[in-house]
Design a protein around this motif. Structure first.
Motif, PDB file in Angstrom:
ATOM      1  N   LYS A 125       0.754  -1.175  -0.648  1.00  0.00           N
ATOM      2  CA  LYS A 125       0.240  -0.106  -0.238  1.00  0.00           C
ATOM      3  C   LYS A 125       0.832   1.151   0.191  1.00  0.00           C
ATOM      4  O   LYS A 125       0.214   1.874  -1.027  1.00  0.00           O
ATOM      5  CB  LYS A 125      -1.173   0.199   0.848  1.00  0.00           C
ATOM      6  N   GLU A 126       2.266   1.203  -0.147  1.00  0.00           N
ATOM      7  CA  GLU A 126       3.151   2.177   1.185  1.00  0.00           C
ATOM      8  C   GLU A 126       4.320   2.512  -0.753  1.00  0.00           C
ATOM      9  O   GLU A 126       4.542   3.009  -0.780  1.00  0.00           O
ATOM     10  CB  GLU A 126       3.802   2.544   1.652  1.00  0.00           C
ATOM     11  N   ALA A 127       4.161   1.688  -1.273  1.00  0.00           N
ATOM     12  CA  ALA A 127       5.135   1.547  -2.424  1.00  0.00           C
ATOM     13  C   ALA A 127       4.580   2.281  -4.023  1.00  0.00           C
ATOM     14  O   ALA A 127       3.699   1.541  -4.444  1.00  0.00           O
ATOM     15  CB  ALA A 127       4.952  -0.203  -2.998  1.00  0.00           C
ATOM     16  N   ALA A 128       5.123   3.111  -4.479  1.00  0.00           N
ATOM     17  CA  ALA A 128       3.515   3.748  -5.964  1.00  0.00           C
ATOM     18  C   ALA A 128       5.037   3.429  -6.836  1.00  0.00           C
ATOM     19  O   ALA A 128       3.896   3.217  -8.241  1.00  0.00           O
ATOM     20  CB  ALA A 128       5.437   4.869  -5.963  1.00  0.00           C
ATOM     21  N   ASP A 129       5.912   2.242  -7.406  1.00  0.00           N
ATOM     22  CA  ASP A 129       6.094   1.854  -7.753  1.00  0.00           C
ATOM     23  C   ASP A 129       5.350   0.238  -8.458  1.00  0.00           C
ATOM     24  O   ASP A 129       5.630  -0.390  -8.931  1.00  0.00           O
ATOM     25  CB  ASP A 129       7.912   0.929  -7.932  1.00  0.00           C
ATOM     26  N   VAL A 130       4.920  -0.126  -7.107  1.00  0.00           N
ATOM     27  CA  VAL A 130       3.647  -1.605  -7.218  1.00  0.00           C
ATOM     28  C   VAL A 130       2.764  -1.142  -7.339  1.00  0.00           C
ATOM     29  O   VAL A 130       1.800  -0.793  -6.550  1.00  0.00           O
ATOM     30  CB  VAL A 130       4.327  -2.744  -5.726  1.00  0.00           C
ATOM     31  N   ARG A 131       1.753  -1.699  -7.995  1.00  0.00           N
ATOM     32  CA  ARG A 131       0.147  -1.967  -8.268  1.00  0.00           C
ATOM     33  C   ARG A 131      -0.192  -3.108  -7.788  1.00  0.00           C
ATOM     34  O   ARG A 131       0.463  -4.106  -8.788  1.00  0.00           O
ATOM     35  CB  ARG A 131      -0.106  -1.101  -9.780  1.00  0.00           C
ATOM     36  N   VAL A 132      -1.350  -3.331  -7.221  1.00  0.00           N
ATOM     37  CA  VAL A 132      -1.874  -4.792  -7.190  1.00  0.00           C
ATOM     38  C   VAL A 132      -3.948  -4.545  -7.751  1.00  0.00           C
ATOM     39  O   VAL A 132      -4.304  -3.786  -6.686  1.00  0.00           O
ATOM     40  CB  VAL A 132      -2.278  -5.070  -5.409  1.00  0.00           C
ATOM     41  N   LEU A 133      -3.963  -5.231  -8.379  1.00  0.00           N
ATOM     42  CA  LEU A 133      -5.070  -5.802  -9.317  1.00  0.00           C
ATOM     43  C   LEU A 133      -5.384  -6.773  -9.538  1.00  0.00           C
ATOM     44  O   LEU A 133      -4.865  -7.670  -9.578  1.00  0.00           O
ATOM     45  CB  LEU A 133      -5.481  -4.324 -10.403  1.00  0.00           C
ATOM     46  N   ALA A 134      -7.070  -6.879  -9.509  1.00  0.00           N
ATOM     47  CA  ALA A 134      -7.439  -8.198  -9.988  1.00  0.00           C
ATOM     48  C   ALA A 134      -8.081  -8.623 -11.234  1.00  0.00           C
ATOM     49  O   ALA A 134      -8.103  -7.360 -12.290  1.00  0.00           O
ATOM     50  CB  ALA A 134      -9.616  -7.860  -9.047  1.00  0.00           C
ATOM     51  N   ASN A 135      -7.688  -9.847 -11.687  1.00  0.00           N
ATOM     52  CA  ASN A 135      -7.840  -9.749 -12.844  1.00  0.00           C
ATOM     53  C   ASN A 135      -9.084  -9.747 -13.115  1.00  0.00           C
ATOM     54  O   ASN A 135     -10.245 -10.084 -13.032  1.00  0.00           O
ATOM     55  CB  ASN A 135      -7.174 -11.642 -12.854  1.00  0.00           C
ATOM     56  N   ALA A 136      -9.930  -8.895 -13.995  1.00  0.00           N
ATOM     57  CA  ALA A 136     -10.312  -8.542 -15.041  1.00  0.00           C
ATOM     58  C   ALA A 136     -11.341  -9.546 -15.982  1.00  0.00           C
ATOM     59  O   ALA A 136     -12.799  -9.196 -16.239  1.00  0.00           O
ATOM     60  CB  ALA A 136     -10.374  -7.260 -15.659  1.00  0.00           C
ATOM     61  N   GLY A 137     -10.856 -10.461 -15.815  1.00  0.00           N
ATOM     62  CA  GLY A 137     -10.948 -11.828 -17.058  1.00  0.00           C
ATOM     63  C   GLY A 137     -11.874 -12.728 -15.759  1.00  0.00           C
ATOM     64  O   GLY A 137     -11.649 -13.064 -15.162  1.00  0.00           O
ATOM     65  N   PRO A 138     -11.737 -13.790 -17.712  1.00  0.00           N
ATOM     66  CA  PRO A 138     -12.122 -15.375 -16.935  1.00  0.00           C
ATOM     67  C   PRO A 138     -10.781 -15.439 -15.888  1.00  0.00           C
ATOM     68  O   PRO A 138      -9.115 -14.941 -16.736  1.00  0.00           O
ATOM     69  CB  PRO A 138     -12.245 -15.941 -17.954  1.00  0.00           C
ATOM     70  N   ARG A 139     -11.016 -17.160 -15.103  1.00  0.00           N
ATOM     71  CA  ARG A 139      -9.932 -17.157 -14.081  1.00  0.00           C
ATOM     72  C   ARG A 139      -9.096 -17.990 -15.484  1.00  0.00           C
ATOM     73  O   ARG A 139      -9.249 -18.450 -16.381  1.00  0.00           O
ATOM     74  CB  ARG A 139     -10.252 -18.345 -13.669  1.00  0.00           C
ATOM     75  N   GLY A 140      -7.553 -17.757 -15.241  1.00  0.00           N
ATOM     76  CA  GLY A 140      -6.413 -17.868 -16.102  1.00  0.00           C
ATOM     77  C   GLY A 140      -5.122 -17.216 -16.161  1.00  0.00           C
ATOM     78  O   GLY A 140      -5.428 -15.939 -16.512  1.00  0.00           O
ATOM     79  N   LEU A 141      -4.275 -17.772 -16.452  1.00  0.00           N
ATOM     80  CA  LEU A 141      -3.151 -16.865 -16.814  1.00  0.00           C
ATOM     81  C   LEU A 141      -3.608 -16.027 -17.651  1.00  0.00           C
ATOM     82  O   LEU A 141      -3.151 -14.666 -18.066  1.00  0.00           O
ATOM     83  CB  LEU A 141      -1.846 -18.175 -17.177  1.00  0.00           C
ATOM     84  N   SER A 142      -3.753 -16.609 -19.254  1.00  0.00           N
ATOM     85  CA  SER A 142      -3.506 -15.807 -20.149  1.00  0.00           C
ATOM     86  C   SER A 142      -4.971 -14.270 -19.526  1.00  0.00           C
ATOM     87  O   SER A 142      -4.808 -13.104 -20.184  1.00  0.00           O
ATOM     88  CB  SER A 142      -4.673 -15.784 -21.509  1.00  0.00           C
ATOM     89  N   ALA A 143      -5.828 -14.458 -18.882  1.00  0.00           N
ATOM     90  CA  ALA A 143      -6.742 -13.416 -19.015  1.00  0.00           C
ATOM     91  C   ALA A 143      -5.967 -12.349 -17.903  1.00  0.00           C
ATOM     92  O   ALA A 143      -6.325 -11.440 -17.856  1.00  0.00           O
ATOM     93  CB  ALA A 143      -8.310 -13.057 -18.290  1.00  0.00           C
ATOM     94  N   GLY A 144      -5.309 -12.907 -17.002  1.00  0.00           N
ATOM     95  CA  GLY A 144      -4.178 -12.182 -16.021  1.00  0.00           C
ATOM     96  C   GLY A 144      -3.799 -11.113 -17.004  1.00  0.00           C
ATOM     97  O   GLY A 144      -3.105  -9.744 -16.609  1.00  0.00           O
ATOM     98  N   ARG A 145      -2.552 -12.117 -17.522  1.00  0.00           N
ATOM     99  CA  ARG A 145      -2.063 -11.013 -18.813  1.00  0.00           C
ATOM    100  C   ARG A 145      -2.581 -10.308 -19.063  1.00  0.00           C
ATOM    101  O   ARG A 145      -1.901  -9.333 -19.606  1.00  0.00           O
ATOM    102  CB  ARG A 145      -1.173 -11.898 -19.440  1.00  0.00           C
ATOM    103  N   ASN A 146      -4.083 -10.007 -19.576  1.00  0.00           N
ATOM    104  CA  ASN A 146      -4.249  -9.024 -21.418  1.00  0.00           C
ATOM    105  C   ASN A 146      -4.355  -8.040 -19.336  1.00  0.00           C
ATOM    106  O   ASN A 146      -4.527  -6.925 -20.051  1.00  0.00           O
ATOM    107  CB  ASN A 146      -5.348  -9.667 -21.501  1.00  0.00           C
ATOM    108  N   THR A 147      -5.439  -8.745 -18.370  1.00  0.00           N
ATOM    109  CA  THR A 147      -5.318  -7.245 -17.292  1.00  0.00           C
ATOM    110  C   THR A 147      -4.132  -6.527 -17.395  1.00  0.00           C
ATOM    111  O   THR A 147      -4.544  -5.106 -17.289  1.00  0.00           O
ATOM    112  CB  THR A 147      -5.687  -8.382 -15.838  1.00  0.00           C
ATOM    113  N   GLY A 148      -2.966  -7.367 -16.580  1.00  0.00           N
ATOM    114  CA  GLY A 148      -1.850  -6.031 -16.514  1.00  0.00           C
ATOM    115  C   GLY A 148      -1.823  -5.683 -17.395  1.00  0.00           C
ATOM    116  O   GLY A 148      -1.157  -3.929 -17.522  1.00  0.00           O
ATOM    117  N   ILE A 149      -1.537  -5.777 -19.179  1.00  0.00           N
ATOM    118  CA  ILE A 149      -1.156  -5.166 -19.680  1.00  0.00           C
ATOM    119  C   ILE A 149      -2.176  -3.952 -20.147  1.00  0.00           C
ATOM    120  O   ILE A 149      -1.777  -3.000 -20.742  1.00  0.00           O
ATOM    121  CB  ILE A 149      -1.489  -5.717 -21.496  1.00  0.00           C
TER     122      ILE A 149
END
Length: 328
Positions: A57-81
């Motif tokens: 929470k105090e780290a300006a260089d790290v962001r935490v977010l939820a996968n906005a797509g279906p469960r799985g690695l591909s959707a997680g990567r797409n969320t990050g992109i």
């Protein structure tokens, strides 16, 4: 050294890897070429999402977010992109640590505007402290690592390997994101090949695109004890066959299996020969390695046949979607 801004995406899904996740983030924050940001994308795990949000929470260089797509690695990567803001997006596995110059070598590859992707070299950290004597280096892809038979140095390739890779942002504008329905989905069958399918799709959309591997961009990938056994080896090889069938369905067998044909006809026979020679010379594991290569080929081929039949019957589907959302 100047170069493109790089956002790093780390997809996470389980609290069992808590210490590994912290180590992965720390390795990014220690880079000689600093990342613009690190995005931790949590795959449908509210408890882990909350815990990581508190941790950083105090780290300006790290962001935490939820996968906005279906469960799985591909959707997680797409969320990050979609949430990232760098000119280049790099991907690091949640159970790996990057060497200090990892991003510096990635960034250097993009001096040529035709370069759309740069991958690196992934080395295993065996839970037992040493490689199992029977485990062939030609099959290190089973545990998510660079395998014997890949070219060394800075070389042009058909595809990069997803746990240690980077892409220019415009690559996703041209080709869309990672396909869902091909890669990993939590703790289910260990599928893969989503990065292979994306890279082939990218070079079709951009015929002038150059994809590179720079083996100076090194990460160290943890291999848990459960993956040091032949049961996992066989399961992963079978899953690779299933995944390759989907890739071939998407991009055609000619491109989808181009590298695999060279691997199967040149690299693996040489590996069997070395194993048999070591067995004759009474060196540990020689016969086991030769047998594992043969078993791995047959198991992957069986998975490919099953996957091809399922694909023809419409029982296996995947979807490619454009990257949506504004950069963070």
């Amino acid at each position: 050294m100047s170069g493109p801004d790089v956002s790093v995406v780390i997809c996470v899904y389980t609290e069992d890897r808590w210490e590994d996740i912290l180590a992965a983030v720390s390795s990014v924050r220690a880079q000689s070429c600093p990342a613009r940001e690190t995005l931790l994308v949590v795959d449908h795990n509210p408890a882990l999402l909350d815990r990581l949000a508190k941790e950083y929470k105090e780290a300006a260089d790290v962001r935490v977010l939820a996968n906005a797509g279906p469960r799985g690695l591909s959707a997680g990567r797409n969320t990050g992109i979609a949430a990232s803001s760098g000119e280049v997006i790099a991907f690091l596995d949640d159970d790996a640590v990057a060497e200090r110059d990892w991003l510096r070598h990635f960034a250097a590859g993009y001096a040529d505007p035709k370069v759309m992707a740069v991958g690196g070299r992934t080395l295993p950290i065996w839970a037992s402290g040493r490689r199992p004597a029977w485990f062939p280096e030609e099959f290190d892809w089973v545990v998510g690592c660079t395998y014997k038979g890949l070219p060394r140095g800075l070389v042009r390739v058909r595809n990069v390997l997803g746990g240690n890779a980077s892409f220019r942002r415009t690559a996703f504008d041209a080709a869309g994101g990672f396909a869902t329905g091909i890669g990993r989905d939590g703790d289910k069958r260990p599928l893969g090949c989503e990065e292979t399918e994306l890279c082939i799709r990218l070079t079709r959309a951009r015929p002038d695109a150059v994809l590179l591997i720079d083996d100076r961009a090194v990460i160290h990938h943890r291999v848990p004890e459960a993956r040091e056994h032949f049961g996992y080896f066989r399961t992963r090889a079978y899953a690779e066959g299933l995944s390759k069938a989907l890739v071939a369905r998407s991009v055609g067998a000619d491109k989808g299996l181009e590298s695999e044909r060279r691997y199967a006809t040149r690299v693996l026979p040489a590996g069997v020969a070395r194993g048999l020679r070591d067995a004759v010379l009474a060196r540990p594991g020689g016969a086991g390695r030769a047998g594992a290569i043969v078993a791995g080929v047959l198991t992957a081929a069986g998975g490919y046949v099953v996957g091809s039949v399922r694909a023809r019957k419409g029982g296996a589907t995947f979807q490619v979607a454009p990257i949506e959302g504004e950069p963070g």
